[in-house]
Enzyme design. Structure first.
Site, PDB file in Angstrom:
ATOM      1  N   LYS A  22      -6.982   7.139  14.876  1.00 14.18           N
ATOM      2  CA  LYS A  22      -7.477   7.833  13.671  1.00 14.18           C
ATOM      3  C   LYS A  22      -7.860   6.813  12.606  1.00 14.18           C
ATOM      4  O   LYS A  22      -8.921   6.901  11.997  1.00 14.18           O
ATOM      5  CB  LYS A  22      -6.374   8.746  13.139  1.00 14.18           C
ATOM      6  CG  LYS A  22      -6.618   9.284  11.731  1.00 14.18           C
ATOM      7  CD  LYS A  22      -5.517  10.202  11.263  1.00 14.18           C
ATOM      8  CE  LYS A  22      -4.366   9.482  10.640  1.00 14.18           C
ATOM      9  NZ  LYS A  22      -4.584   8.974   9.287  1.00 14.18           N
ATOM     10  N   ASN A  23      -7.014   5.801  12.423  1.00  7.95           N
ATOM     11  CA  ASN A  23      -7.221   4.865  11.310  1.00  7.95           C
ATOM     12  C   ASN A  23      -8.275   3.804  11.597  1.00  7.95           C
ATOM     13  O   ASN A  23      -8.649   3.054  10.704  1.00  7.95           O
ATOM     14  CB  ASN A  23      -5.898   4.231  10.887  1.00  7.95           C
ATOM     15  CG  ASN A  23      -4.977   5.257  10.237  1.00  7.95           C
ATOM     16  OD1 ASN A  23      -5.399   6.383   9.953  1.00  7.95           O
ATOM     17  ND2 ASN A  23      -3.731   4.879  10.023  1.00  7.95           N
ATOM     18  N   CYS A 116      -0.382  11.653  -2.915  1.00  6.58           N
ATOM     19  CA  CYS A 116      -0.019  12.478  -1.755  1.00  6.58           C
ATOM     20  C   CYS A 116       1.495  12.364  -1.636  1.00  6.58           C
ATOM     21  O   CYS A 116       2.163  11.747  -2.450  1.00  6.58           O
ATOM     22  CB  CYS A 116      -0.722  11.987  -0.497  1.00  6.58           C
ATOM     23  SG  CYS A 116      -0.113  10.393   0.021  1.00  6.58           S
ATOM     24  N   ARG A 121      -0.765   6.351  -4.563  1.00  2.66           N
ATOM     25  CA  ARG A 121      -1.947   5.878  -3.814  1.00  2.66           C
ATOM     26  C   ARG A 121      -3.101   5.499  -4.764  1.00  2.66           C
ATOM     27  O   ARG A 121      -4.187   6.086  -4.710  1.00  2.66           O
ATOM     28  CB  ARG A 121      -2.406   6.925  -2.798  1.00  2.66           C
ATOM     29  CG  ARG A 121      -1.333   7.484  -1.885  1.00  2.66           C
ATOM     30  CD  ARG A 121      -0.815   6.514  -0.835  1.00  2.66           C
ATOM     31  NE  ARG A 121      -1.767   6.145   0.177  1.00  2.66           N
ATOM     32  CZ  ARG A 121      -1.988   6.815   1.302  1.00  2.66           C
ATOM     33  NH1 ARG A 121      -1.333   7.929   1.510  1.00  2.66           N
ATOM     34  NH2 ARG A 121      -2.859   6.384   2.191  1.00  2.66           N
ATOM     35  N   ASP A 305       3.866   3.044   9.164  1.00  3.58           N
ATOM     36  CA  ASP A 305       3.545   4.310   9.846  1.00  3.58           C
ATOM     37  C   ASP A 305       4.493   4.604  10.997  1.00  3.58           C
ATOM     38  O   ASP A 305       4.415   5.688  11.575  1.00  3.58           O
ATOM     39  CB  ASP A 305       2.107   4.287  10.366  1.00  3.58           C
ATOM     40  CG  ASP A 305       1.094   4.309   9.231  1.00  3.58           C
ATOM     41  OD1 ASP A 305      -0.090   4.057   9.477  1.00  3.58           O
ATOM     42  OD2 ASP A 305       1.517   4.550   8.083  1.00  3.58           O
ATOM     43  N   ARG A 397      -2.906  16.381  11.730  1.00  2.00           N
ATOM     44  CA  ARG A 397      -3.804  15.366  11.159  1.00  2.00           C
ATOM     45  C   ARG A 397      -3.776  14.080  11.981  1.00  2.00           C
ATOM     46  O   ARG A 397      -4.691  13.284  11.925  1.00  2.00           O
ATOM     47  CB  ARG A 397      -3.402  15.046   9.711  1.00  2.00           C
ATOM     48  CG  ARG A 397      -3.638  16.191   8.743  1.00  2.00           C
ATOM     49  CD  ARG A 397      -3.431  15.731   7.333  1.00  2.00           C
ATOM     50  NE  ARG A 397      -4.174  14.494   7.112  1.00  2.00           N
ATOM     51  CZ  ARG A 397      -3.880  13.624   6.147  1.00  2.00           C
ATOM     52  NH1 ARG A 397      -2.871  13.850   5.331  1.00  2.00           N
ATOM     53  NH2 ARG A 397      -4.579  12.529   5.995  1.00  2.00           N
TER      54      ARG A 397
HETATM   55  C1  EPZ Z   1      -3.951   2.867   5.453  1.00  2.00           C
HETATM   56  O1  EPZ Z   1      -3.848   3.546   4.211  1.00  2.00           O
HETATM   57  C2  EPZ Z   1      -3.620   3.906   6.511  1.00  2.00           C
HETATM   58  N1  EPZ Z   1      -4.590   5.000   6.446  1.00  2.00           N
HETATM   59  C3  EPZ Z   1      -2.202   4.430   6.279  1.00  2.00           C
HETATM   60  O2  EPZ Z   1      -1.898   5.329   7.332  1.00  2.00           O
HETATM   61  C4  EPZ Z   1      -1.233   3.261   6.357  1.00  2.00           C
HETATM   62  O3  EPZ Z   1       0.078   3.732   6.087  1.00  2.00           O
HETATM   63  C5  EPZ Z   1      -1.629   2.206   5.313  1.00  2.00           C
HETATM   64  O4  EPZ Z   1      -2.997   1.794   5.548  1.00  2.00           O
HETATM   65  C6  EPZ Z   1      -0.748   0.970   5.364  1.00  2.00           C
HETATM   66  O5  EPZ Z   1      -0.798   0.412   6.631  1.00  2.00           O
HETATM   67  C7  EPZ Z   1      -5.814   4.832   6.999  1.00  2.00           C
HETATM   68  O6  EPZ Z   1      -6.141   3.790   7.535  1.00  2.00           O
HETATM   69  C8  EPZ Z   1      -6.753   5.996   6.919  1.00  2.00           C
HETATM   70  P1  EPZ Z   1      -3.206   0.526   1.701  1.00  2.00           P
HETATM   71  P2  EPZ Z   1      -4.384   2.831   2.868  1.00  2.00           P
HETATM   72  O7  EPZ Z   1      -4.393   0.535   0.818  1.00  2.00           O
HETATM   73  O8  EPZ Z   1      -5.598   2.050   3.148  1.00  2.00           O
HETATM   74  C9  EPZ Z   1      -1.166   0.307  -2.565  1.00  2.00           C
HETATM   75  C10 EPZ Z   1      -1.243   7.334   8.286  1.00  2.00           C
HETATM   76  O9  EPZ Z   1      -0.102   7.773   8.418  1.00  2.00           O
HETATM   77  N2  EPZ Z   1      -2.539   0.235  -3.086  1.00  2.00           N
HETATM   78  O10 EPZ Z   1      -2.978  -0.630   2.617  1.00  2.00           O
HETATM   79  O11 EPZ Z   1      -4.433   3.871   1.793  1.00  2.00           O
HETATM   80  C11 EPZ Z   1      -0.855   1.671  -1.975  1.00  2.00           C
HETATM   81  O12 EPZ Z   1      -0.450   2.570  -2.994  1.00  2.00           O
HETATM   82  C12 EPZ Z   1      -1.673   6.703   6.991  1.00  2.00           C
HETATM   83  O13 EPZ Z   1      -2.122   7.304   9.204  1.00  2.00           O
HETATM   84  C13 EPZ Z   1      -2.744  -0.013  -4.447  1.00  2.00           C
HETATM   85  O14 EPZ Z   1      -1.790  -0.174  -5.204  1.00  2.00           O
HETATM   86  O15 EPZ Z   1      -3.161   1.836   2.576  1.00  2.00           O
HETATM   87  C14 EPZ Z   1       0.255   1.364  -1.020  1.00  2.00           C
HETATM   88  O16 EPZ Z   1       1.479   1.309  -1.731  1.00  2.00           O
HETATM   89  C15 EPZ Z   1      -0.646   6.891   5.903  1.00  2.00           C
HETATM   90  N3  EPZ Z   1      -4.011  -0.054  -4.925  1.00  2.00           N
HETATM   91  C16 EPZ Z   1      -0.102  -0.034  -0.497  1.00  2.00           C
HETATM   92  O17 EPZ Z   1      -1.021  -0.582  -1.451  1.00  2.00           O
HETATM   93  C17 EPZ Z   1      -5.106   0.131  -4.101  1.00  2.00           C
HETATM   94  O18 EPZ Z   1      -6.255   0.065  -4.599  1.00  2.00           O
HETATM   95  C18 EPZ Z   1      -0.778  -0.026   0.865  1.00  2.00           C
HETATM   96  O19 EPZ Z   1      -1.918   0.775   0.766  1.00  2.00           O
HETATM   97  C19 EPZ Z   1      -4.885   0.384  -2.728  1.00  2.00           C
HETATM   98  C20 EPZ Z   1      -3.594   0.423  -2.246  1.00  2.00           C
END
Ligand code: EPZ
Length: 417
Positions: A22-23, A116, A121, A305, A397
């Site tokens: 998915k990701n 969420c 996020r 995850d 999902r």
């Molecule tokens: C991706 O989310 C995945 N989703 C998530 O999987 C996964 O948990 C996550 O990466 C971490 O590995 C998809 O790929 C669609 P991040 P993403 O930006 O890109 C903070 C699932 O279960 N952050 O690496 O949203 C954020 O709040 C999902 O399949 C900021 O502060 O994750 C978090 O604490 C859940 N500012 C951390 O970084 C930003 O601009 C990691 O987020 C962006 C992120």
């Protein structure tokens, strides 16, 4: 809302073929916005999030033809660059369209994704990186609006945190910018590599994906491309943990086991008996599973995850365990539900303390985020008696028809409307 009923004391036999990721699929589908030619994608999972992304892309004027696990996308006739709240609120990954739309349209208006279950996020790292490429942003009445005069201009960007989504957004925006971009402190997840491979097939010039420094040489045009999505390492890890919990011989197939090194090391250190090949993991019964301590981290560290799933295993292990969640600020929603099933887990700040040697007993539980939901399913499979998991749309999902997928390997899982 659908619910599922799971009979405890489940048997588990045979093997399972892991579907596409998915990701990896979501950002690759978004990359079609950068091209006026067909992008043919194969090995796609059939999940609710894919349907949401297809609806979002169609709302911009992308033509999307779906044939089972294959999609053909064409963005020749894009008609608008606004993503509505109704579409964005269903799936946070919608924010990934921002970079490509700005590259193609020079402007974009996206509803702020909002938080969420697992955290607020924010998208500051996305906006900061895109601003460095020349985008002016304003945020008002729940929308983020971006505008760029002329073309995006390549530059060096250092992320404050190796955000997966921000790395993908910036990489796609830089692909057709003027000049060269470097993303430092980039996320190293395998899904980033898959996106870069697909973009390069379309005509991009990207190197270093999978390392913490990615170089993108801007190009003008993209061409027709075919790409087969990598398989889902999180789904693979989930079913591996399930087999360890049930202590049954089982094989997880059609994977890249190199993507699961951190989980494999953790499970082996807990006493799991695993036979690892390049494209499969066979779980064999083990004498005893012991608790351990883990801390989630960006790839190649232990994946957030899989945190909820391994927590369910730790409840059955001998001795206490600790999990420190360093990626999201609120990713312990499953704890109270696991405790309803008989676990004894306490939380202090970013660490969960898990008492081992517990026995799960069937109960009614509530799914919250995608991975929390599946940890309840794993616990339910090992429980005494029947468990009812409500709000399984969270589950849908990320896991294709889990009642059929697992049902074919022994467990009794019934879905009720
Ligand atoms: C991706 O989310 C995945 N989703 C998530 O999987 C996964 O948990 C996550 O990466 C971490 O590995 C998809 O790929 C669609 P991040 P993403 O930006 O890109 C903070 C699932 O279960 N952050 O690496 O949203 C954020 O709040 C999902 O399949 C900021 O502060 O994750 C978090 O604490 C859940 N500012 C951390 O970084 C930003 O601009 C990691 O987020 C962006 C992120």
């Amino acid at each position: 809302m659908d619910k599922i009923k799971i009979k405890g004391g489940a048997n588990l036999f045979g093997s399972i073929n892991i579907p596409g990721s998915k990701n990896a699929a979501l950002p690759v589908m978004v990359s079609s916005l950068l091209s006026k030619e067909n992008l043919n994608l194969h090995n796609l999972p059939k999940l609710q999030d894919m349907n949401s992304m297809i609806s979002l892309l169609r709302s911009f004027g992308v033509s999307v033809n779906q044939n089972n696990h294959t999609l053909t996308l064409n963005s020749q006739n894009l008609k608008n660059s606004t993503a509505s709240y109704d579409l964005v609120r269903k799936m946070r990954a919608s924010i990934l369209v921002l970079g490509p739309l700005l590259s193609r349209f020079r402007e974009a208006k996206i509803s702020l994704p909002g938080g969420c279950a697992i955290g607020t996020r924010p998208i500051d790292i996305h906006l900061d990186g895109l601003s460095k490429l020349g985008v002016d942003f304003e945020i008002d009445n729940g929308f983020v609006k971006g505008r760029v005069k002329g073309k995006l201009t390549g530059t060096t960007i250092t992320l404050t945190f190796p955000s997966v989504g921000a790395t993908e957004n910036i990489m796609m925006a830089a692909a057709q910018a003027d000049g060269i971009s470097i993303i430092n402190n980039a996320a190293q997840e395998p899904e980033i590599i898959d996106l870069a491979v697909c973009l390069n097939k379309m005509g991009a010039k990207i190197s270093g994906a999978g390392s913490n420094s990615i170089k993108i040489v801007g190009v003008n045009d993209f061409y027709q491309a075919d790409h087969s999505i990598m398989t889902d390492r999180i789904v693979a890890g989930t079913y591996t943990i399930a087999a360890v919990m049930l202590n049954k011989e089982f094989t997880v197939k059609n994977i890249n086991s190199n993507h699961l090194n951190s989980l494999i090391e953790t499970l082996k250190s807990m006493g799991a008996n695993l036979k690892i090949d390049e494209s499969s993991i066979t779980i064999l019964p083990s004498n005893k599973i012991y608790g351990t301590n883990i801390e989630t981290a960006p790839y190649p560290g232990f994946p957030t995850d899989l945190q909820a799933q391994v927590m369910a295993l730790m409840s059955l292990a001998e001795g206490t365990s600790q999990i420190t969640e360093k990626i999201f600020e609120n990713r312990f929603m499953h704890v109270s539900e696991l405790n309803r099933l008989g676990a004894n887990i306490k939380i202090k700040n970013d660490t969960a303390y898990i008492e081992g040697g517990r026995k799960f007993k069937g109960a009614q539980v509530m799914a919250s985020d995608l991975r929390a939901s599946v940890s309840l399913v794993l616990a339910a499979l090992c429980a005494e008696g029947e468990t009812q998991v409500n709000r399984v749309y969270h589950l849908d999902r990320g896991y294709e028809k889990i009642e059929e997928t697992l049902g074919k390997c022994g467990p009794s899982i019934i879905r009720e409307k």
